[in-house]
Design a protein around this motif. Structure first.
Motif, PDB file in Angstrom:
ATOM      1  N   LYS A  90       2.612   1.986  -1.437  1.00 45.32           N
ATOM      2  CA  LYS A  90       3.290   2.485  -0.238  1.00 45.32           C
ATOM      3  C   LYS A  90       4.789   2.170  -0.301  1.00 45.32           C
ATOM      4  O   LYS A  90       5.625   2.990   0.105  1.00 45.32           O
ATOM      5  CB  LYS A  90       2.676   1.869   1.005  1.00 45.32           C
ATOM      6  CG  LYS A  90       1.279   2.382   1.316  1.00 45.32           C
ATOM      7  CD  LYS A  90       0.695   1.680   2.525  1.00 45.32           C
ATOM      8  CE  LYS A  90      -0.728   2.155   2.805  1.00 45.32           C
ATOM      9  NZ  LYS A  90      -1.339   1.428   3.961  1.00 45.32           N
ATOM     10  N   LEU A  91       5.124   0.972  -0.790  1.00 46.96           N
ATOM     11  CA  LEU A  91       6.535   0.607  -0.925  1.00 46.96           C
ATOM     12  C   LEU A  91       7.250   1.529  -1.913  1.00 46.96           C
ATOM     13  O   LEU A  91       8.392   1.935  -1.687  1.00 46.96           O
ATOM     14  CB  LEU A  91       6.658  -0.845  -1.385  1.00 46.96           C
ATOM     15  CG  LEU A  91       6.407  -1.923  -0.326  1.00 46.96           C
ATOM     16  CD1 LEU A  91       6.315  -3.294  -0.973  1.00 46.96           C
ATOM     17  CD2 LEU A  91       7.523  -1.914   0.721  1.00 46.96           C
TER      18      LEU A  91
ATOM     19  N   ASP B 288      -2.254  -1.482  -2.943  1.00 44.64           N
ATOM     20  CA  ASP B 288      -2.040  -0.383  -1.989  1.00 44.64           C
ATOM     21  C   ASP B 288      -0.679  -0.524  -1.304  1.00 44.64           C
ATOM     22  O   ASP B 288       0.053   0.457  -1.124  1.00 44.64           O
ATOM     23  CB  ASP B 288      -3.154  -0.355  -0.940  1.00 44.64           C
ATOM     24  CG  ASP B 288      -4.479   0.117  -1.516  1.00 44.64           C
ATOM     25  OD1 ASP B 288      -4.463   0.745  -2.594  1.00 44.64           O
ATOM     26  OD2 ASP B 288      -5.528  -0.151  -0.898  1.00 44.64           O
ATOM     27  N   GLU B 289      -0.346  -1.763  -0.917  1.00 38.81           N
ATOM     28  CA  GLU B 289       0.948  -2.004  -0.263  1.00 38.81           C
ATOM     29  C   GLU B 289       2.099  -1.715  -1.219  1.00 38.81           C
ATOM     30  O   GLU B 289       3.136  -1.170  -0.820  1.00 38.81           O
ATOM     31  CB  GLU B 289       1.011  -3.442   0.239  1.00 38.81           C
ATOM     32  CG  GLU B 289       0.085  -3.718   1.424  1.00 38.81           C
ATOM     33  CD  GLU B 289       0.134  -5.175   1.851  1.00 38.81           C
ATOM     34  OE1 GLU B 289       1.068  -5.881   1.402  1.00 38.81           O
ATOM     35  OE2 GLU B 289      -0.732  -5.597   2.620  1.00 38.81           O
TER      36      GLU B 289
ATOM     37  N   LYS C 241      11.300  -6.165  -1.717  1.00 36.06           N
ATOM     38  CA  LYS C 241       9.877  -6.188  -1.356  1.00 36.06           C
ATOM     39  C   LYS C 241       9.014  -5.697  -2.520  1.00 36.06           C
ATOM     40  O   LYS C 241       7.942  -6.245  -2.785  1.00 36.06           O
ATOM     41  CB  LYS C 241       9.638  -5.319  -0.125  1.00 36.06           C
ATOM     42  CG  LYS C 241      10.277  -5.839   1.152  1.00 36.06           C
ATOM     43  CD  LYS C 241       9.626  -7.118   1.637  1.00 36.06           C
ATOM     44  CE  LYS C 241       8.246  -6.882   2.197  1.00 36.06           C
ATOM     45  NZ  LYS C 241       7.638  -8.121   2.736  1.00 36.06           N
TER      46      LYS C 241
ATOM     47  N   LYS D  97       6.283  -8.040  -4.358  1.00 40.59           N
ATOM     48  CA  LYS D  97       4.881  -7.612  -4.395  1.00 40.59           C
ATOM     49  C   LYS D  97       4.367  -7.556  -5.828  1.00 40.59           C
ATOM     50  O   LYS D  97       3.222  -7.930  -6.102  1.00 40.59           O
ATOM     51  CB  LYS D  97       4.743  -6.256  -3.717  1.00 40.59           C
ATOM     52  CG  LYS D  97       3.312  -5.809  -3.458  1.00 40.59           C
ATOM     53  CD  LYS D  97       2.585  -6.741  -2.484  1.00 40.59           C
ATOM     54  CE  LYS D  97       3.167  -6.710  -1.086  1.00 40.59           C
ATOM     55  NZ  LYS D  97       2.362  -7.553  -0.158  1.00 40.59           N
TER      56      LYS D  97
ATOM     57  N   GLU E  26      -5.661  -4.677  -1.923  1.00 39.60           N
ATOM     58  CA  GLU E  26      -4.805  -4.451  -0.757  1.00 39.60           C
ATOM     59  C   GLU E  26      -3.327  -4.557  -1.129  1.00 39.60           C
ATOM     60  O   GLU E  26      -2.493  -3.767  -0.671  1.00 39.60           O
ATOM     61  CB  GLU E  26      -5.125  -5.456   0.350  1.00 39.60           C
ATOM     62  CG  GLU E  26      -6.468  -5.252   1.039  1.00 39.60           C
ATOM     63  CD  GLU E  26      -7.622  -5.855   0.240  1.00 39.60           C
ATOM     64  OE1 GLU E  26      -7.380  -6.351  -0.888  1.00 39.60           O
ATOM     65  OE2 GLU E  26      -8.760  -5.821   0.757  1.00 39.60           O
ATOM     66  N   ASN E  27      -3.025  -5.536  -1.982  1.00 35.08           N
ATOM     67  CA  ASN E  27      -1.626  -5.699  -2.404  1.00 35.08           C
ATOM     68  C   ASN E  27      -1.164  -4.535  -3.264  1.00 35.08           C
ATOM     69  O   ASN E  27      -0.002  -4.116  -3.178  1.00 35.08           O
ATOM     70  CB  ASN E  27      -1.471  -7.014  -3.175  1.00 35.08           C
ATOM     71  CG  ASN E  27      -1.330  -8.213  -2.254  1.00 35.08           C
ATOM     72  OD1 ASN E  27      -0.276  -8.451  -1.675  1.00 35.08           O
ATOM     73  ND2 ASN E  27      -2.412  -8.959  -2.095  1.00 35.08           N
TER      74      ASN E  27
END
Length: 214
Positions: free
Chosen positions: A58-59, A54-55, A23, A27, A51-52
């Motif tokens: 988080k990953l 931020d994701e 993932k 990303k 947004e990507n």
């Protein structure tokens, strides 16, 4: 139960790790592609680049947290599987493919991070553990110079008519590493002695069951 433990050890825990890494890589590729095709600020905003990112962050945090959990979990599973397989022996009865499972474990000392206490208990019960014979083959100072857990198992292989002593040392390391030292117990009318049968170092993904080579 043992099949479930192996599924956790070889599939679930490493599978989650591989999935998180996949993932993160996907990303990163997406963010790189968005940046390549959207050069102006408005295009970047519409594409959801922030947004990507931020994701992705988080990953990455999730990956660090999982690694912190993964290291003790995979080592615990390795140790637990060693314990379980020491207590299980399959004996074929000779009638077709029928077999029975029995517990060959007669005596056990440890596991313990206090390796001196394990060795001392073996010395106190020298009639069982033949500690002096073991020390002729095993340099405990060298074996335990890296922190880990020491265990001693006395196994009675009834279907073979043999007895064995197996020492295992589980190193405290990021991946499971176990040193196994196995002896065969010999007896006659006047004497009992040991012979060193096998030494091996098991590094993940080698099976913890190989700690008992007999």
């Amino acid at each position: 139960m043992i099949i479930g433990l192996y599924l956790i050890y070889y599939a679930l825990l490493p599978g989650i790790l591989i999935f998180i890494l996949y993932k993160i890589r996907s990303k990163k590729k997406m963010i790189k592609g968005i940046g390549y095709f959207n050069k102006d600020e408005e295009g970047i905003k519409k594409s959801g680049l922030d947004e990507n990112k931020d994701e992705l962050q988080k990953l990455k945090v999730g990956f660090v947290v999982f690694i912190l959990l993964f290291i003790p979990a995979i080592n615990f599973m390795s140790f637990h599987l060693t314990e379980v397989t020491m207590e299980r022996e399959r004996m074929f009865t000779g009638h077709g493919f029928r077999s029975i499972v029995y517990d060959p474990l007669d005596h056990q000392i440890g596991p313990s991070l206090d390796t001196d206490s394990v060795i001392e208990e073996m010395e106190e019960n020298n009639e069982t553990w033949l500690t002096e014979d073991i020390k002729e083959e095993v340099d405990f100072d060298d074996l335990t110079r890296i922190p880990g857990m020491l265990s001693a198992y006395y196994l009675d292989k009834r279907h073979e008519g043999t007895e064995h002593i197996v020492l295992t040392y589980h190193y405290l390391s990021p991946i499971p590493i176990t040193r196994s030292i196995a002896f065969r117990v010999w007896e006659d009318d006047d004497e009992t002695w040991l012979s060193l049968e096998e030494e091996r170092t098991l590094v993940y993904p080698m099976s913890p069951s190989w700690a008992d080579p007999f």
